[in-house]
Design an enzyme around this catalytic site. Sequence first.
Site, mmCIF file in Angstrom:
data_model
loop_
_atom_site.group_PDB
_atom_site.id
_atom_site.type_symbol
_atom_site.label_atom_id
_atom_site.label_comp_id
_atom_site.label_asym_id
_atom_site.label_seq_id
_atom_site.Cartn_x
_atom_site.Cartn_y
_atom_site.Cartn_z
ATOM 1 N N GLY A 1 -0.605 10.952 -5.388
ATOM 2 C CA GLY A 1 -1.190 12.234 -5.808
ATOM 3 C C GLY A 1 -2.681 12.306 -5.534
ATOM 4 O O GLY A 1 -3.228 13.399 -5.344
ATOM 5 N N ALA B 1 -0.460 10.000 -9.152
ATOM 6 C CA ALA B 1 0.030 10.617 -10.390
ATOM 7 C C ALA B 1 0.176 9.502 -11.422
ATOM 8 O O ALA B 1 0.329 8.326 -11.061
ATOM 9 C CB ALA B 1 1.366 11.285 -10.128
ATOM 10 N N GLU C 1 4.743 6.464 -2.478
ATOM 11 C CA GLU C 1 5.838 6.875 -3.368
ATOM 12 C C GLU C 1 7.162 6.189 -3.063
ATOM 13 O O GLU C 1 7.977 5.949 -3.968
ATOM 14 C CB GLU C 1 6.033 8.402 -3.319
ATOM 15 C CG GLU C 1 4.941 9.196 -4.004
ATOM 16 C CD GLU C 1 3.719 9.463 -3.135
ATOM 17 O OE1 GLU C 1 3.634 8.898 -2.028
ATOM 18 O OE2 GLU C 1 2.851 10.230 -3.574
ATOM 19 N N GLU D 1 -2.910 13.319 -2.003
ATOM 20 C CA GLU D 1 -2.503 14.732 -1.927
ATOM 21 C C GLU D 1 -3.606 15.650 -2.443
ATOM 22 O O GLU D 1 -3.855 16.728 -1.897
ATOM 23 C CB GLU D 1 -1.212 14.936 -2.729
ATOM 24 C CG GLU D 1 -0.023 14.239 -2.073
ATOM 25 C CD GLU D 1 1.201 14.188 -2.973
ATOM 26 O OE1 GLU D 1 1.101 13.599 -4.068
ATOM 27 O OE2 GLU D 1 2.246 14.736 -2.591
HETATM 28 N N1 COA Z 1 -0.642 5.619 -12.788
HETATM 29 C C1 COA Z 1 -0.934 5.081 -13.978
HETATM 30 N N2 COA Z 1 -1.753 4.048 -14.155
HETATM 31 C C2 COA Z 1 -2.342 3.545 -13.047
HETATM 32 C C3 COA Z 1 -2.090 4.039 -11.772
HETATM 33 C C4 COA Z 1 -1.194 5.132 -11.658
HETATM 34 N N3 COA Z 1 -0.911 5.715 -10.483
HETATM 35 N N4 COA Z 1 -2.785 3.321 -10.872
HETATM 36 C C5 COA Z 1 -3.472 2.402 -11.570
HETATM 37 N N5 COA Z 1 -3.199 2.542 -12.902
HETATM 38 C C6 COA Z 1 -3.718 1.736 -14.010
HETATM 39 C C7 COA Z 1 -3.045 0.383 -14.075
HETATM 40 O O1 COA Z 1 -1.809 0.468 -14.749
HETATM 41 C C8 COA Z 1 -4.081 -0.416 -14.855
HETATM 42 O O2 COA Z 1 -3.986 -0.046 -16.219
HETATM 43 P P1 COA Z 1 -4.075 -1.208 -17.359
HETATM 44 O O3 COA Z 1 -5.423 -1.836 -17.147
HETATM 45 O O4 COA Z 1 -3.961 -0.445 -18.613
HETATM 46 O O5 COA Z 1 -2.950 -2.150 -17.061
HETATM 47 C C9 COA Z 1 -5.398 0.170 -14.330
HETATM 48 O O6 COA Z 1 -5.081 1.447 -13.793
HETATM 49 C C10 COA Z 1 -6.026 -0.668 -13.227
HETATM 50 O O7 COA Z 1 -5.063 -0.830 -12.195
HETATM 51 P P2 COA Z 1 -4.681 -2.245 -11.559
HETATM 52 O O8 COA Z 1 -3.329 -2.116 -10.934
HETATM 53 O O9 COA Z 1 -4.870 -3.328 -12.561
HETATM 54 O O10 COA Z 1 -5.811 -2.370 -10.432
HETATM 55 P P3 COA Z 1 -5.729 -3.211 -9.092
HETATM 56 O O11 COA Z 1 -7.101 -3.204 -8.530
HETATM 57 O O12 COA Z 1 -5.072 -4.521 -9.303
HETATM 58 O O13 COA Z 1 -4.757 -2.367 -8.101
HETATM 59 C C11 COA Z 1 -3.938 -0.337 -7.055
HETATM 60 C C12 COA Z 1 -5.148 -1.098 -7.657
HETATM 61 C C13 COA Z 1 -4.393 1.066 -6.727
HETATM 62 C C14 COA Z 1 -3.483 -1.040 -5.770
HETATM 63 C C15 COA Z 1 -2.787 -0.329 -8.074
HETATM 64 O O14 COA Z 1 -3.295 0.108 -9.326
HETATM 65 C C16 COA Z 1 -1.646 0.556 -7.706
HETATM 66 O O15 COA Z 1 -0.846 0.217 -6.868
HETATM 67 N N6 COA Z 1 -1.535 1.760 -8.354
HETATM 68 C C17 COA Z 1 -0.454 2.632 -8.163
HETATM 69 C C18 COA Z 1 -0.568 3.385 -6.859
HETATM 70 C C19 COA Z 1 0.615 4.320 -6.659
HETATM 71 O O16 COA Z 1 1.738 3.888 -6.502
HETATM 72 N N7 COA Z 1 0.338 5.625 -6.663
HETATM 73 C C20 COA Z 1 1.333 6.630 -6.459
HETATM 74 C C21 COA Z 1 1.896 7.108 -7.742
HETATM 75 S S1 COA Z 1 3.143 8.328 -7.460
#
Ligand code: COA
Length: 259
Positions: free
Chosen positions: A111, A66, A134, A114
Amino acid sequence: MSYENIIAQKNNGVFTITINRETKLNALNVKTLQEIREAVLSVQNDKEVYGIILTGAGTKAFAAGADIAEFANFTIAQGTEMSAAGHAVMNTLEQSKKPVIAAVNGFALGGGCELAMACHMRVASDNARFGQPEVNLGLVPGYAGTQRLVQLIGKGKAIELLTTGDAINAHEAKSLGLVNHVVEQAELIIKCNEIIDKIKTKAPLAIESVIRLVNANLDKKEDGFANEITDFGNFFGTKDFKEGVDAFLNKRKATFTGE
Ligand code: COA
């Protein structure tokens, strides 16, 4: 229909929905989820569509969850509303009359995991990663992850993934029953199309019934056993049943019309 955050295309009997927020790793904001729901609903009665593929743009993510930026300042009421709306989207996918395959082409977290679990099948590329992180955000899953993960992989492993927030790779996901197939990324959409090509040759009413009956097994309000008896009997009144049996007895290929 034109959409802001998804691309929807119909080609050769397959309706492909691509989440198109690549720079945000296809994070699911409210609008994206609603567009997915609308797209799925738009083909429910389309006789030219035999299956739906749901995937993410790019090579890195199916959906990284999400949209954290969107819900960062939500109140209790907004959080509740977000979850209820998300559940409705997931239910639409699960109840789709057309089989839905998640083509998981990278991160399927929160999400995103999910969303993949609400699809009828999951095919993963070998770089895919699944998880429910989460708890790292001080939250629980809100799009039925606590329910569908248990259904797919069992209670013990589900609680481990949900409490540790650990992500697993595609091969682990397959060994747990979370995904049906693991293929190289270049083969992902090809594999999904192959599955739908097989389904295409079967009786459409039988495909719809199978989905309804399997869902009934997991729905506490339904009696899937009783429903199967009713549906099975009703198929003896369909043209496709007569065609299928006649084709078998006469050693020819059946041609189904959905009647
Ligand atoms: N919501 C909003 N933005 C997200 C996102 C999310 N769930 N997941 C990634 N993004 C965005 C990042 O903020 C970043 O945006 P920016 O370039 O404007 O800063 C872009 O996507 C790239 O993500 P980044 O974190 O730089 O990539 P990465 O390869 O270093 O890491 C992940 C990848 C998936 C490990 C990491 O993005 C992450 O942990 N995301 C969240 C996962 C999460 O907790 N999901 C559950 C949400 S309830």
